[in-house]
Design an enzyme around this catalytic site. Sequence first.
Site, PDB file in Angstrom:
ATOM      1  N   TYR A  66      34.824  23.211  74.238  1.00  0.00           N
ATOM      2  CA  TYR A  66      33.467  23.509  74.707  1.00  0.00           C
ATOM      3  C   TYR A  66      32.833  22.305  75.403  1.00  0.00           C
ATOM      4  CZ  TYR A  66      32.592  27.995  72.271  1.00  0.00           C
ATOM      5  OH  TYR A  66      32.599  29.294  71.859  1.00  0.00           O
ATOM      6  N   LYS A 113      46.335  24.886  65.694  1.00  0.00           N
ATOM      7  CA  LYS A 113      47.462  25.402  66.495  1.00  0.00           C
ATOM      8  C   LYS A 113      48.366  24.203  66.760  1.00  0.00           C
ATOM      9  CE  LYS A 113      49.531  28.632  68.925  1.00  0.00           C
ATOM     10  NZ  LYS A 113      50.203  29.781  68.295  1.00  0.00           N
ATOM     11  N   ASP A 141      46.705  31.857  65.055  1.00  0.00           N
ATOM     12  CA  ASP A 141      47.148  33.238  65.278  1.00  0.00           C
ATOM     13  C   ASP A 141      47.459  33.907  63.945  1.00  0.00           C
ATOM     14  OD1 ASP A 141      49.246  31.400  65.098  1.00  0.00           O
ATOM     15  OD2 ASP A 141      50.500  32.361  66.621  1.00  0.00           O
ATOM     16  N   ASP A 158      34.648  30.087  66.494  1.00  0.00           N
ATOM     17  CA  ASP A 158      33.841  31.087  67.188  1.00  0.00           C
ATOM     18  C   ASP A 158      34.539  32.445  67.111  1.00  0.00           C
ATOM     19  OD1 ASP A 158      31.827  32.134  68.929  1.00  0.00           O
ATOM     20  OD2 ASP A 158      33.243  31.959  70.600  1.00  0.00           O
ATOM     21  N   ASP A 197      33.641  36.039  64.543  1.00  0.00           N
ATOM     22  CA  ASP A 197      33.306  37.367  65.079  1.00  0.00           C
ATOM     23  C   ASP A 197      34.236  38.404  64.449  1.00  0.00           C
ATOM     24  OD1 ASP A 197      31.297  36.451  66.806  1.00  0.00           O
ATOM     25  OD2 ASP A 197      31.943  37.770  68.442  1.00  0.00           O
TER      26      ASP A 197
HETATM   27  C1  IPM Z   1      28.057  31.599  68.960  1.00  0.00           C
HETATM   28  C2  IPM Z   1      27.998  32.057  70.386  1.00  0.00           C
HETATM   29  C3  IPM Z   1      27.958  30.845  71.300  1.00  0.00           C
HETATM   30  C4  IPM Z   1      29.239  30.062  71.074  1.00  0.00           C
HETATM   31  C5  IPM Z   1      27.774  31.149  72.795  1.00  0.00           C
HETATM   32  C6  IPM Z   1      26.539  31.965  73.056  1.00  0.00           C
HETATM   33  C7  IPM Z   1      27.773  29.896  73.626  1.00  0.00           C
HETATM   34  O1  IPM Z   1      29.053  32.898  70.687  1.00  0.00           O
HETATM   35  O2  IPM Z   1      27.120  30.911  68.514  1.00  0.00           O
HETATM   36  O3  IPM Z   1      29.014  31.919  68.266  1.00  0.00           O
HETATM   37  O4  IPM Z   1      30.287  30.380  71.643  1.00  0.00           O
HETATM   38  O5  IPM Z   1      29.191  29.114  70.299  1.00  0.00           O
HETATM   39 MN    MN Z   2      30.284  33.433  68.982  1.00  0.00          MN
END
Ligand code: IPM
Ligand code: MN
Length: 355
Positions: A142, A190, A222, A246, A250
């Site tokens: 990032y 990884k 993975d 990240d 999710d």
């Molecule tokens: C999160 C979001 C952010 C990230 C984006 C919006 C930049 O997805 O906080 O998880 O990738 O960190």
């Molecule tokens: Mn995110």
Amino acid sequence: MNLNIAVLPGDGIGEEIVAQALEVTKAICKKFNHELTYKKALVGASAIDAVGNPYPEETHELCMKSDAVLFGAIGAPKYDNDPSAKVRPEQGLLAMRKKLGLYANIRPVTTFASLIHKSPLKDELINGADFMCIRELTGGIYFGRPQGRTEDGNTAYDTCVYTREEVERIIRLAYSYAKKRKNKLTIVDKANVLATSRLWRQVGQEIEKEFPEVETEYMFVDNAAMQLVQWLKRFDVIVTENMFGDILTDEASVITGSLGMLPSASIGIHTSVFEPIHGSYPQAAGKDIANPLATILSAALMFEYAFDLQKEGALIREAVDASMKEGVVTEDIATGKAYKTSEVGEWIVNYINNK
Ligand code: IPM
Ligand code: MN
């Protein structure tokens, strides 16, 4: 106690969900006799539109002098669909994390009994699952330099960089959480492909020796993505680099029921930020339908982490649990009637007031 917080709704549904979390925060402060002062500021696409900068200096100064930041979400379709945009809303969030030194993002993942039916997995796989993902937040791909595209637009590059110091501090933090929980730490990398991951593994193996009481395991990302689906309950504390964290969280959020439920605390050197893990869900913006619970639960984390006010945090969790048991929830998790964002917030505020 005096609580001085910065409120940064950001974009999309940010305004609506943060409004509810703020009402809940006010109700808690009133109940427990705390003095709340708060100030709102711009970040993300709304800040670009207003002042041309996704993280204006004024916002940063406010964050620096506040005790905690309550944050909504960032992102807007007009930028998502324009890869050539020079300034992007997400740069605001990244700048905020970097400038506040928020190197750790704590994402607790728990299940709610009334949500288990929403999971794409079988009940027995998720019932009672409870783990914590610690995501490194200010390093990796990032932030690595150089980043860019060639003039002809045919080649693009991102660089993944980690220093020993960055890896050490996040792994040590992860051990401190593992010790408070079940003494089990999974370090996700990884290392079979990436040099940065090999640095993570090397540093992990060095630090591991200081914590013989903690069972340490190393897992390729993975494999971790697969194990989350196959055997979620094997995990207790996971620590991993920025982008892996990240993605895996999710995944974890939908497995446990809904992306609209997971809160997080970003902690580090300066003021901590409390934010839902989900995005700005622009399709729902202004419709009063988005799930405010991840943000309300982020406010609970704020009381606990930023102010060490455990009872206050616990009452918010209790109220959220009660709203779910009562079925006062938004459309993403409703089985019967779907309530509006504001109705869910009001119900929770009422619950707190009547306690
Ligand atoms: C999160 C979001 C952010 C990230 C984006 C919006 C930049 O997805 O906080 O998880 O990738 O960190
Ligand atoms: Mn995110």
